[in-house]
Enzyme design. Sequence first.
Site, PDB file in Angstrom:
ATOM      1  N   GLY A 374      60.586  42.671  25.168  1.00 47.06           N
ATOM      2  CA  GLY A 374      61.686  42.558  26.120  1.00 47.06           C
ATOM      3  C   GLY A 374      62.996  43.027  25.539  1.00 47.06           C
ATOM      4  N   GLY A 376      67.323  42.199  25.880  1.00 46.48           N
ATOM      5  CA  GLY A 376      68.380  41.348  26.395  1.00 46.48           C
ATOM      6  C   GLY A 376      69.693  42.078  26.427  1.00 46.48           C
ATOM      7  N   ALA A 377      70.748  41.348  26.765  1.00 49.10           N
ATOM      8  CA  ALA A 377      72.066  41.964  26.841  1.00 49.10           C
ATOM      9  C   ALA A 377      72.572  42.375  25.471  1.00 49.10           C
ATOM     10  CB  ALA A 377      73.052  40.998  27.491  1.00 49.10           C
ATOM     11  N   SER A 378      72.009  41.825  24.413  1.00 53.95           N
ATOM     12  CA  SER A 378      72.551  42.095  23.086  1.00 53.95           C
ATOM     13  C   SER A 378      71.505  42.576  22.093  1.00 53.95           C
ATOM     14  CB  SER A 378      73.209  40.820  22.540  1.00 53.95           C
ATOM     15  OG  SER A 378      72.315  39.733  22.611  1.00 53.95           O
ATOM     16  N   GLY A 379      70.293  42.928  22.536  1.00 57.87           N
ATOM     17  CA  GLY A 379      69.322  43.416  21.583  1.00 57.87           C
ATOM     18  C   GLY A 379      67.920  43.486  22.146  1.00 57.87           C
ATOM     19  N   VAL A 381      63.741  42.443  21.743  1.00 58.69           N
ATOM     20  CA  VAL A 381      62.918  41.329  21.298  1.00 58.69           C
ATOM     21  C   VAL A 381      61.524  41.836  20.958  1.00 58.69           C
ATOM     22  CG1 VAL A 381      62.018  39.050  21.888  1.00 58.69           C
ATOM     23  CG2 VAL A 381      64.232  39.775  22.790  1.00 58.69           C
ATOM     24  N   LYS A 396      64.463  38.581  17.855  1.00 58.60           N
ATOM     25  CA  LYS A 396      65.451  39.395  18.561  1.00 58.60           C
ATOM     26  C   LYS A 396      66.312  40.138  17.545  1.00 58.60           C
ATOM     27  CE  LYS A 396      69.327  38.997  21.786  1.00 58.60           C
ATOM     28  NZ  LYS A 396      70.120  38.080  22.600  1.00 58.60           N
ATOM     29  N   ASP A 491      75.267  35.339  32.170  1.00 58.31           N
ATOM     30  CA  ASP A 491      74.276  36.374  32.491  1.00 58.31           C
ATOM     31  C   ASP A 491      72.983  35.745  33.012  1.00 58.31           C
ATOM     32  OD1 ASP A 491      73.419  38.960  32.814  1.00 58.31           O
ATOM     33  OD2 ASP A 491      72.751  39.219  30.745  1.00 58.31           O
TER      34      ASP A 491
END
Length: 610
Positions: A374, A376-379, A381, A396, A491
Amino acid sequence: MLDNGNFVLYDSESRIIWQSFDNPTDTLLPGQRLLEREEIVSSASETDYGRGNFRLKMQHDGNLVQYPVNTPDATPYDYYASETNTDGNVSLNLDRDGRLYLLHNDRVTLLNISNGGLPTQGSINFMRLDVGGIFRIYSLSLGDLNLTRRWSSTEDECAPKGICGINAFCILIDSAPECQCLPGFVFVQSVCSRNFSVQGCSKTDNRLRYDMRTVENTVWEDSSYEILQMMMNEEECSKACLDDCNCEAAFYKDGQCKKQRLLLRYGRRSLEDSNVAALIRFGTNTVPDIGGDSDRKRIIKNEGRMDILIIGIVLMSIGVLTLSISVIFVRQRQKDYMKISKEAGDSFVEGISLQVYTFQHLSEATNGFKEEVGRGASGTVFKGVMQNGLKMVAVKRLEKEFAQGEREFQTELKTIGKMYHRNLVRLLGYCFDGDNKLLVFEYMRNGSLANILFNQEKRPNWEERMDIARDVSRGILYLHQECETQIIHCDINPQNILMDDNWRAKISDFGLAKLLKQDQTNTITGIRGTKGYVAPEWFQKQPITVKVDVYSFGVMLLEIICCRKCVDSSKNEKRQFLRNGFTTVMQQGRLGVWWGMKRWMRVKWRGWQR
């Protein structure tokens, strides 16, 4: 006193100002109800009607659950549960014929707990939570006042947790419960107390020797402070406990050794867990009184002094060696700490206690960051495996440019490093190695809400979707009201809602979260979040409050109801935005009719989906 047993107080206008049916103690009479969030408590004894040791609670989530008193309403403490999760408004009811059942919304029978059908002529049926913690239905004959037990919630009288008190366990002898103390303990005024004094923590003291005694096939409350894996047998677990000054007991099962401190609670013999062993530290006297002539006493005394001298020299040598190794180790750790401090600043992990991993360790655990699960908004996973393949984790890796990545890294650590809630993804550890910044989370096997909500084959049914909505709302409530520091997630969207093995929804990805100071209700910050879920105040440059999360949750709730994305470019311009349809029916005052039609269609055709 009414004929149904209800004791009622009226005022001068014949209005009821108090009635016993609204204040149950340990008994329910026919026609009496146990409403949501109410509970009954057992008596202290058969002759003492004060507050006892067990309670039966009608929870707000629709479950009827039994707990020991003075415990939280949480799964580790329950010993009976109806397993009837609903949206609430459930009550426990008893009919005249002895039928005990759960009623939902005062209309629908959710669960028949007992079958009923007991004779009512010349007798009264009632339910009571007994002193031993089991609730039963009795029939009282009005002629000879003979009391007959008609039904029990369980036949295992050792099932109630805590029936035998501290450091004792319950066993069944001819179906009757009997309490036994742990090895080294005896009953003193109905309480298990040690029959030896603890003089130290070594295996052998001046006149006391410690070993471990085994209590087979018992289960206890697990309050372990350390868990050792890959233990070969009970002997290894016993040795590990004896070598630890803090360890007073250990639980061994399937190669796992759990160290415990006393006091032990909720013990009972269990044939279901027949391979569980409770290992208890036990002290015995080993040096008897010495009689005989004075020469023999003098020889033994001198031998004892020589033994003490030899032991002292050996211990001193070991102490010097240990001290030297400790000094070298501490200095090396100080160097490593100073290196981290120079690169990252000294305070970004202040106040949290997490596992620290090396970049090489996490690279090996993720097989070189190969399996992406997956973004995310910052990296990104990745899936990882630790503890020799026994535990899966999600790693992550922050991939943005250094300044922004560091800021998000620190934010996520400070935000969720101190938090623990069943509807938040748990942070297990971190790595901060130069430009490599990684977070280690519990692994969520069933992926994100988006993966199942917008997939026709995996799409959950209506009840499951409502459970998901409740899970997310509980997590948001915890962030907004129950944390020491109020947190705005910023978020909330289906990609950031992950599903665990039990299909419980958990909120993840706190890289954009905003922390509010104490007594602070709003803040000014740049636009954050995902397109389609961003609240209007972001664009209007207004102060931001927790309501931005509520707005995002509202958008996601529409998606959960309709099983479609809030922005779907594949549809025509009029139907592209999901909220447009709701806005139209609200402006026309048809939302109630529209919602009623939706519910009618869902009942009429179970297979219908939006």
